[in-house]
Design an enzyme around this catalytic site. Structure first.
Site, short mmCIF file in Angstrom:
data_model
loop_
_atom_site.label_atom_id
_atom_site.label_comp_id
_atom_site.label_asym_id
_atom_site.label_seq_id
_atom_site.Cartn_x
_atom_site.Cartn_y
_atom_site.Cartn_z
N LYS A 18 0.83 -1.20 0.00
CA LYS A 18 0.00 0.00 0.00
C LYS A 18 0.87 1.26 0.00
CE LYS A 18 -3.15 2.43 3.13
NZ LYS A 18 -4.37 2.54 2.31
N ILE A 397 -26.51 9.85 5.03
CA ILE A 397 -26.42 8.43 5.38
C ILE A 397 -25.72 8.20 6.72
CG2 ILE A 397 -25.70 6.15 4.49
CD1 ILE A 397 -27.99 7.60 2.93
N ASP A 565 -27.60 -0.03 9.15
CA ASP A 565 -26.88 -0.18 7.88
C ASP A 565 -26.66 -1.65 7.55
OD1 ASP A 565 -26.56 2.54 7.38
OD2 ASP A 565 -24.71 2.67 8.54
N GLU A 571 -23.79 -8.98 -0.68
CA GLU A 571 -22.50 -9.65 -0.86
C GLU A 571 -22.47 -11.04 -0.24
OE1 GLU A 571 -19.57 -7.29 1.14
OE2 GLU A 571 -18.85 -9.01 2.24
N HIS A 660 -18.73 8.80 -4.17
CA HIS A 660 -17.40 8.25 -4.46
C HIS A 660 -16.62 9.16 -5.41
CE1 HIS A 660 -18.37 4.75 -2.15
NE2 HIS A 660 -19.54 4.72 -2.75
N1 GLN Z 1 -23.55 4.96 8.00
C1 GLN Z 1 -22.37 4.64 7.25
C2 GLN Z 1 -21.72 5.92 6.77
O1 GLN Z 1 -22.42 6.88 6.57
C3 GLN Z 1 -22.71 3.75 6.08
C4 GLN Z 1 -21.49 3.27 5.37
C5 GLN Z 1 -21.75 2.22 4.31
O2 GLN Z 1 -22.85 2.04 3.86
N2 GLN Z 1 -20.76 1.52 3.88
O3 GLN Z 1 -20.52 5.96 6.56
ZN ZN Z 2 -23.29 3.01 1.94
#
Ligand code: GLN
Ligand code: ZN
Length: 729
Positions: A18, A397, A565, A571, A660
């Site tokens: 890395k 989120i 979450d 997956e 992203h």
């Molecule tokens: N609650 C998390 C965040 O906001 C959700 C992250 C995820 O879905 N991988 O980072």
């Molecule tokens: Zn997410």
């Protein structure tokens, strides 16, 4: 008995992999320096193999990902051999990057080879003989490559009608690659998928051809192979099977035997779990296999890169002492098993097992514990009264930027340089600033920002009993991105509230609802290593019960919305469809159990950050949440159609901003997604939110994007036509 090991982690003991790649990106080191560093790591892995086992591949090392390397070898991206690393990394990150996808049912992500439009099978061309280069460097090992079948199965944008021609065209190229070697190592994990008769006959055709040019050791892993018997007829030297995750492999061998002229490479040491190998069990298995198979060699089951490098440098709870093995130790285990098998009267150090005991609280669970007392249509009415939210409620989120000052404070706290009080007050200042910002921006449902969390799994793992974390147990998630999976080794219990302090504090600062964020049971078990003495479902249920208690505490503190979450829900879906029912049964139940005792007025959200719902949406619906937030911006809202197909009635937040990317979405960019959604779902169900957490974003983009997001909601609310649309709903 001969030992054969593959897939040793490329990361290096101190994450040299890395660090060196990232310093190349920052232009701190040159292409030559990076190459020297990566080849040094390769050399160390080869030495590890050579000192411990009889056979091993050469050429597994990659500068980013082996699927990408395969695409480049086969001439998918250019007709010229452009070998600068800068060009190479162009395909890995930045605006020309290929998409990432989960590698089978693991948490490793590969770069999806995407066929350029208009690509015809005649365009495949051997542009890079990577195995040959690796072999020339080391003059030892068996040249490694991903097989043509797996490569095509996992690619994108290849027309179904071109699959056959492409596979046959690749056959000619693989012939070219392997013909100079007496023996080769080919990975074909896609053989554990449920493959069609047409695909199988194409597979046969190709391997019947190329098998004449070198002795092929063909490896499969992660599950059992349905078409084993077909492989018997092919010109292969050896077939590698996974006897840890391939539950049907043994049965198939018992049924069909095994050809005398072939070697069975039996994967018996688990490449995906950190528990020590039960040697007695392996010996029994090998004994059983030897009744059917003449030539057996032993190996790991699944590549070892799903494990951290070594247990040395870690201090684990005493209960775990002598019970764990990472990659180095697994390699040694294999070597030992190889030796023990040869002994006339083997002396086996007995492995003291965890005592498998079904926890009391789990034993008491009844069907009704997985159900909510009040059904969704009633709940949503109660919730609307309490929450009184406008149409198109806006929210995020959970996480907000984890800036260097936050990480530094946490590191100082962990190192004992600052007190817990000082750390906690620092976090509270951050929370307060964020609440003020969200109010200023005009968001409807606020969050506390997750500043206190290192990551969404580790944070919960550190607080729950029965789970331990590691200091240096890194594994690669994709490219140079690493994470440290916790280890669930005992009954999981909540000794004290997990999230209450910070969330209750956030709620005390505002009259708007603060949404509490929890990580769900499926995601916690998926992104951890887990004990294997009791079924995974029961471990998930224990986590659910811990969350149940947390939810009760949050409700007492006045929290009205709780998000659980579950980004790992999809997956974890088994590779074979016939195993789906069993998985979804416990996965759904574990989610339901965590929220089954919440008050009907408490609105339960879930979050999943991908959009490929298709076949699994009906299962997702059964989770019985009140609202779901999902990824929708990269697919421009296309997949929302699925929700209409199943007549979805719950609340839903299609992510309108791709977090992203550092690009600030305009009101119009986001509006397009909502307008598309409105063609298939009614306005009353829709929330406006980003795709995922904002942890890795910068404050500047966050503020600008959220401003646009709120403006969009305000605009939409004014659009009369939305409100007076036909009464279809
Ligand atoms: N609650 C998390 C965040 O906001 C959700 C992250 C995820 O879905 N991988 O980072
Ligand atoms: Zn997410």
């Amino acid at each position: 008995m001969k030992t054969y090991v593959y897939g040793f982690p490329r990361l290096g003991r101190n994450r040299e992999y890395k660090k060196s790649i990232e310093s190349f990106w920052k232009k701190e080191i040159s292409e030559q320096e990076l190459t020297a560093k990566i080849f040094q790591l390769e050399k160390e892995v080869i030495a590890k193999y050579e000192n411990n086992v009889d056979k091993f591949p050469v050429g597994e090392m990659t500068f980013y990902d082996n699927m990408l390397d395969t695409a480049l070898m086969l001439g998918l991206y250019s007709t010229e051999t452009d070998k600068t690393l800068e060009k190479y990394y162009d395909l890995c990150w930045g605006k020309n990057a290929l998409e990432l996808s989960k590698w089978f049912n693991t948490n490793y992500h590969y770069l999806i080879p995407e066929f350029p439009n208009g690509f015809s099978p005649s365009k495949f061309k051997l542009l890079w003989n990577k195995p040959k280069e690796a072999f020339t460097r080391h003059k030892k090992g068996i040249p490694y490559m991903i097989g043509p079948f797996t490569f095509l199965k996992l690619s994108k944008n290849l027309k179904a009608k071109d699959f056959g021609d492409s596979l046959l065209a690749l056959g000619a190229i693989y012939k070219e690659i392997i013909k100079d070697f007496p023996e080769v190592h080919i990975d074909e994990p896609a053989l554990v998928m449920e493959i069609s008769p047409v695909e199988l006959s194409l597979f046969k055709q190709v391997y019947n051809e190329i098998g004449l040019f070198s002795k092929i050791n063909l490896f499969t892993y992660y599950d059992s192979v349905d078409c084993l018997k077909t492989l018997y007829d092919l010109p292969l030297q050896a077939i590698g099977l996974d006897f840890v995750h391939g539950k049907d492999n043994l049965g198939e061998i018992k049924k069909y035997g095994f050809p005398e002229d072939k070697i069975l490479i039996a994967g018996i040491v688990d490449g995906r779990n950190v528990l020590r190998t039960n040697v007695e069990y392996c010996l029994t298995l090998l004994k059983e296999l030897s009744q059917y198979v003449k030539k057996i060699e032993i190996s790991n089951a699944g590549p070892l890169y799903h494990l951290p490098i070594s247990v040395k440098q870690e201090d684990f709870p005493s209960k775990l002492s002598g019970k764990l093995a990472f990659a180095v130790e697994k390699l040694e285990e294999l070597k030992n098993i190889g030796r023990i098998v040869e002994e006339r009267e083997p002396t086996i150090k007995k492995l003291e097992d965890f005592k498998p005991k079904i926890p009391q609280d789990i034993k008491k669970l009844k069907e009704k514990d997985f159900k909510k007392a009040v059904a969704f249509p009633e709940r949503i009415k109660l919730q609307s009264k309490v929450l009184n939210l406008p149409l198109f409620p806006t929210t995020t989120i959970g996480s907000f930027p984890q800036t260097p000052d936050i990480r530094k404070k946490r590191a100082d706290f962990r190192a004992g340089k600052i007190s817990e009080d000082e750390y906690k007050s620092f976090i509270k200042i951050k929370i307060k600033e964020l609440i003020e910002l969200q109010e200023e921006l005009g968001l409807d449902v606020l969050v506390h920002g997750e500043f206190e969390r290192s990551d969404m799994i580790e944070f919960f793992a550190e607080k729950l009993e029965g789970i331990t974390t590691t200091k240096n147990g890194w594994i690669i998630s994709y490219g140079t991105r690493c994470y440290r999976p916790p280890i669930i080794y005992d009954d999981v219990k909540r000794k004290a509230p997990l999230t209450l302090d910070e969330i209750a504090f956030a709620q005390s600062l505002t009259t708007k609802p603060v949404k509490a964020i929890l990580t769900g049971p499926i995601t916690i078990v998926s992104w951890s290593f887990v004990r294997n003495d009791i079924p995974l479902s029961l471990i998930a249920y224990q986590i659910s019960l811990a969350l149940q208690d947390e939810i009760k505490d949050l409700e007492k503190a006045g929290i009205k919305i709780i998000q659980i979450d579950e980004p790992a829900f999809r997956e974890k879906t088994p590779i074979k469809k016939r195993d789906w029912e069993e998985y979804f049964d416990w996965a759904i139940k574990s989610f339901r159990l965590s929220s089954s005792l919440s008050l009907p007025e408490t609105q339960i959200h879930t979050h999943m950050c991908y959009s490929e719902f298709g076949e699994i949406l009906e299962y997702i619906e059964q989770m019985d949440f009140d609202c779901i937030t999902i990824e929708a911006s990269r697919s421009k809202g296309d997949t929302l159609q699925y929700f209409n197909d199943i007549n979805f009635k719950r609340q839903i937040g299609p992510g309108v901003w791709d977090v992203h990317s550092p690009v600030v979405p305009s009101i119009n960019d986001m509006r397009q997604i909502i307008e598309k959604t409105l063609k298939v779902l009614p306005a009353e169900l829709l929330w406006i939110n980003p795709d995922c957490g904002l942890k890795t974003r910068g404050w500047k983009e966050v503020k600008a994007s959220l401003k646009n997001l709120v403006a969009l909601a305000n605009e939409l609310r004014k659009d009369e036509y939305l409100l007076s649309r036909d009464k279809k709903y």
